[in-house]
Design an enzyme around this catalytic site. Structure first.
Site, PDB file in Angstrom:
ATOM      1  N   VAL A  82       0.850  -1.185   0.000  1.00  0.00           N
ATOM      2  CA  VAL A  82       0.000   0.000   0.000  1.00  0.00           C
ATOM      3  C   VAL A  82       0.892   1.243   0.000  1.00  0.00           C
ATOM      4  O   VAL A  82       1.797   1.359   0.830  1.00  0.00           O
ATOM      5  CB  VAL A  82      -0.921   0.022   1.235  1.00  0.00           C
ATOM      6  CG1 VAL A  82      -1.782   1.281   1.235  1.00  0.00           C
ATOM      7  CG2 VAL A  82      -1.780  -1.228   1.281  1.00  0.00           C
ATOM      8  N   VAL A  84       1.220   5.672  -1.514  1.00  0.00           N
ATOM      9  CA  VAL A  84       0.803   6.834  -2.297  1.00  0.00           C
ATOM     10  C   VAL A  84       2.056   7.559  -2.762  1.00  0.00           C
ATOM     11  O   VAL A  84       2.982   7.806  -1.978  1.00  0.00           O
ATOM     12  CB  VAL A  84      -0.087   7.794  -1.470  1.00  0.00           C
ATOM     13  CG1 VAL A  84      -0.472   9.012  -2.296  1.00  0.00           C
ATOM     14  CG2 VAL A  84      -1.331   7.064  -0.977  1.00  0.00           C
ATOM     15  N   ARG A  91      -4.751  14.029  -0.266  1.00  0.00           N
ATOM     16  CA  ARG A  91      -5.783  14.265  -1.272  1.00  0.00           C
ATOM     17  C   ARG A  91      -6.891  13.208  -1.200  1.00  0.00           C
ATOM     18  O   ARG A  91      -7.740  13.137  -2.073  1.00  0.00           O
ATOM     19  CB  ARG A  91      -5.171  14.269  -2.678  1.00  0.00           C
ATOM     20  CG  ARG A  91      -4.088  15.315  -2.913  1.00  0.00           C
ATOM     21  CD  ARG A  91      -3.522  15.216  -4.323  1.00  0.00           C
ATOM     22  NE  ARG A  91      -4.537  15.482  -5.338  1.00  0.00           N
ATOM     23  CZ  ARG A  91      -4.361  15.249  -6.643  1.00  0.00           C
ATOM     24  NH1 ARG A  91      -3.221  14.734  -7.073  1.00  0.00           N
ATOM     25  NH2 ARG A  91      -5.320  15.520  -7.500  1.00  0.00           N
ATOM     26  N   VAL A  93      -6.332   9.914  -1.293  1.00  0.00           N
ATOM     27  CA  VAL A  93      -5.982   8.750  -2.109  1.00  0.00           C
ATOM     28  C   VAL A  93      -6.070   7.466  -1.287  1.00  0.00           C
ATOM     29  O   VAL A  93      -6.689   6.479  -1.705  1.00  0.00           O
ATOM     30  CB  VAL A  93      -4.580   8.913  -2.715  1.00  0.00           C
ATOM     31  CG1 VAL A  93      -4.190   7.661  -3.505  1.00  0.00           C
ATOM     32  CG2 VAL A  93      -4.523  10.144  -3.614  1.00  0.00           C
ATOM     33  N   THR A  95      -7.654   6.905   1.489  1.00  0.00           N
ATOM     34  CA  THR A  95      -9.045   6.649   1.868  1.00  0.00           C
ATOM     35  C   THR A  95      -9.812   5.986   0.737  1.00  0.00           C
ATOM     36  O   THR A  95     -10.568   5.031   0.946  1.00  0.00           O
ATOM     37  CB  THR A  95      -9.735   7.962   2.267  1.00  0.00           C
ATOM     38  OG1 THR A  95      -9.063   8.528   3.400  1.00  0.00           O
ATOM     39  CG2 THR A  95     -11.200   7.730   2.617  1.00  0.00           C
ATOM     40  N   TYR A 123      -3.872   3.254  10.145  1.00  0.00           N
ATOM     41  CA  TYR A 123      -4.970   2.380   9.730  1.00  0.00           C
ATOM     42  C   TYR A 123      -6.137   2.289  10.716  1.00  0.00           C
ATOM     43  O   TYR A 123      -7.174   1.726  10.389  1.00  0.00           O
ATOM     44  CB  TYR A 123      -4.419   0.990   9.418  1.00  0.00           C
ATOM     45  CG  TYR A 123      -3.568   1.003   8.173  1.00  0.00           C
ATOM     46  CD1 TYR A 123      -4.150   1.001   6.915  1.00  0.00           C
ATOM     47  CD2 TYR A 123      -2.185   1.072   8.256  1.00  0.00           C
ATOM     48  CE1 TYR A 123      -3.381   1.036   5.760  1.00  0.00           C
ATOM     49  CE2 TYR A 123      -1.400   1.116   7.099  1.00  0.00           C
ATOM     50  CZ  TYR A 123      -2.009   1.105   5.864  1.00  0.00           C
ATOM     51  OH  TYR A 123      -1.237   1.157   4.730  1.00  0.00           O
ATOM     52  N   PHE A 404       3.870  -9.958   4.690  1.00  0.00           N
ATOM     53  CA  PHE A 404       3.195 -10.009   3.387  1.00  0.00           C
ATOM     54  C   PHE A 404       2.939  -8.593   2.899  1.00  0.00           C
ATOM     55  O   PHE A 404       3.152  -7.631   3.624  1.00  0.00           O
ATOM     56  CB  PHE A 404       1.876 -10.805   3.441  1.00  0.00           C
ATOM     57  CG  PHE A 404       0.930 -10.393   4.532  1.00  0.00           C
ATOM     58  CD1 PHE A 404       0.088  -9.301   4.350  1.00  0.00           C
ATOM     59  CD2 PHE A 404       0.863 -11.093   5.729  1.00  0.00           C
ATOM     60  CE1 PHE A 404      -0.796  -8.924   5.351  1.00  0.00           C
ATOM     61  CE2 PHE A 404      -0.019 -10.723   6.725  1.00  0.00           C
ATOM     62  CZ  PHE A 404      -0.850  -9.640   6.541  1.00  0.00           C
TER      63      PHE A 404
END
Length: 404
Positions: A82, A84, A91, A93, A95, A123, A404
């Site tokens: 994960v 950005v 901005r 993103v 979310t 998170y 992972f």
């Protein structure tokens, strides 16, 4: 936000996916292991956010099973990669990516998601709760065991990679099915995630394998010489044992290897038994870190999947700002068989908590009573907290020894 779109990616997006992910972590190097990762990671199971035609955010997923309290195995969306792209943060993103992922996990009936968090503050706002812990464990070479420790006397032998992995593929599922937090392995992807030999791993040597009839250990040596002689370090990648005696034998093997000064396991369990085996428990150096963050995507599916340690009949008043479908009052019941059921109810709530706190207690890594002492769970009816906390408790600390 008007120009941003989030959608599923395709297999042809592999290069751009990893370009964004590595840039997000400020690592633009071309790692040879990326080609091995291509064999096990499918971008079509990932989401991407675009600013026009530019991919600026990504979030991947592995579809696995996880052992939940019972023990029982349940599907889990193992969220991975994960990130950005720098210059596009703040901005919405992340979310957008989280919402697309959780909507998909809900739609396919998985009901449960888990991840490792790069930063601990990210998170929780998406409903993930810190559900397990891991220990950076270090033991000195030769650390003595108590005389009462039963060490299996059958020999531990080094094996080549092919032989060892064939053995591991047979032995691991039997043990994983009994250990809360352990993941299923069917496609070989764990071998890439765990047993890679990337040059950037410093001066660690290649993975070595030692087998016992009832278990195995995978480790990597780090050569080190001092003016007083050799002081190698061993880094344990994975230790799997079907019996306490085999577990003791594998640890005895590691602690007695020549040239070694210290044995380190960066992802040991919080309650790793070897510490209790030591004649001098102070010989063990331990640092506790957060492990798995869990998201109850569908609380009814997730809570029905695990087993409970004591009978319970409690009404939970749950808040869930990111996935409102979970919010409201639910009655959790379980009998002496440990099988649970969650159903909607209009009865008054007896425990008030957020979905993140329910997730934190889900695997048994935290107690509801402990969370209440932290002000995160409110008891609305006398006795409800103790009843629910006992039901969610587990005999062993949850643990996941692979990334992972």
């Amino acid at each position: 936000m008007a120009d941003l779109t989030t959608r599923k990616l395709s297999t042809g997006d592999y290069e751009s996916f990893f370009a964004v992910f590595t840039a997000a972590f400020l690592d633009d190097s071309r790692d040879p292991a990326m080609e091995r990762y291509r064999e096990v990671f499918d971008p079509s199971a990932a989401h991407g956010t675009f600013d026009g035609d530019e991919l600026i955010g990504v979030a991947g997923r592995f579809s696995l099973d996880i052992t939940v309290p019972g023990p029982a195995q349940h599907p889990v969306a193992a969220i991975s990669a994960v990130g950005v792209k720098p210059g596009h943060r703040r901005r919405g993103v992340l979310t957008s990516l989280m919402r697309a992922q959780l909507d998909e996990v809900h739609a396919d009936g998985t009901g449960l998601a888990a991840l490792y968090a790069s930063e601990g503050s990210i998170y929780g706002r998406f409903g993930y709760g810190l559900a397990s812990y891991e220990t950076r464990l270090s033991l000195p070479r030769g650390a003595a065991f108590l005389s009462t420790v039963d060490v299996d006397e059958r020999r531990v032998r080094e094996a080549d990679r092919e032989t060892a992995l064939e053995f591991a593929h047979r032995r691991y599922p039997e043990v994983a099915a009994t250990r809360t937090g352990w993941l299923s392995r069917g496609d070989g992807s764990w071998e890439v995630r765990m047993i890679d030999d990337r040059a950037e791993r410093g001066d660690l040597g290649r993975a070595r394998f030692a087998l016992h009839p009832d278990g195995y250990v995978i480790y990597r040596p780090k050569p080190e010489w001092t003016t007083r002689g050799p002081a190698y370090q061993l880094q344990v990648l994975e230790l799997v044992a079907a019996t306490p005696q085999a577990y003791a034998a594998l640890w005895r093997y590691l602690l007695d290897i020549d040239l070694v000064g210290e044995v380190n396991w960066p992802k040991a369990a919080l309650d790793e038994p070897v510490v209790g085996m030591l004649a001098d428990p102070r010989a063990a150096s331990r640092q506790i870190l957060d492990g798995l963050w869990v998201r109850l995507v569908d609380v009814d599916r997730a809570l029905a999947a695990r087993r409970y340690s004591a009978p319970v009949d409690v009404v939970l008043d749950i808040t869930d700002r990111f996935c409102p479908r979970n919010a409201g009052r639910w009655r959790l019941t379980a009998g002496s068989d440990g099988i649970g059921k969650l159903s909607r109810t209009d009865d008054p709530g007896q425990l008030e908590l957020d979905v993140t706190d329910l997730a934190a207690a889900y695997l048994g890594g935290n107690t509801l009573a402990g969370l209440a002492r932290s002000g995160r769970v409110a008891e609305l009816a006398p006795g409800a907290l103790l009843e629910a906390s006992r039901a969610f408790a587990t005999e062993d600390a949850p643990h996941c020894q692979e990334s992972f």
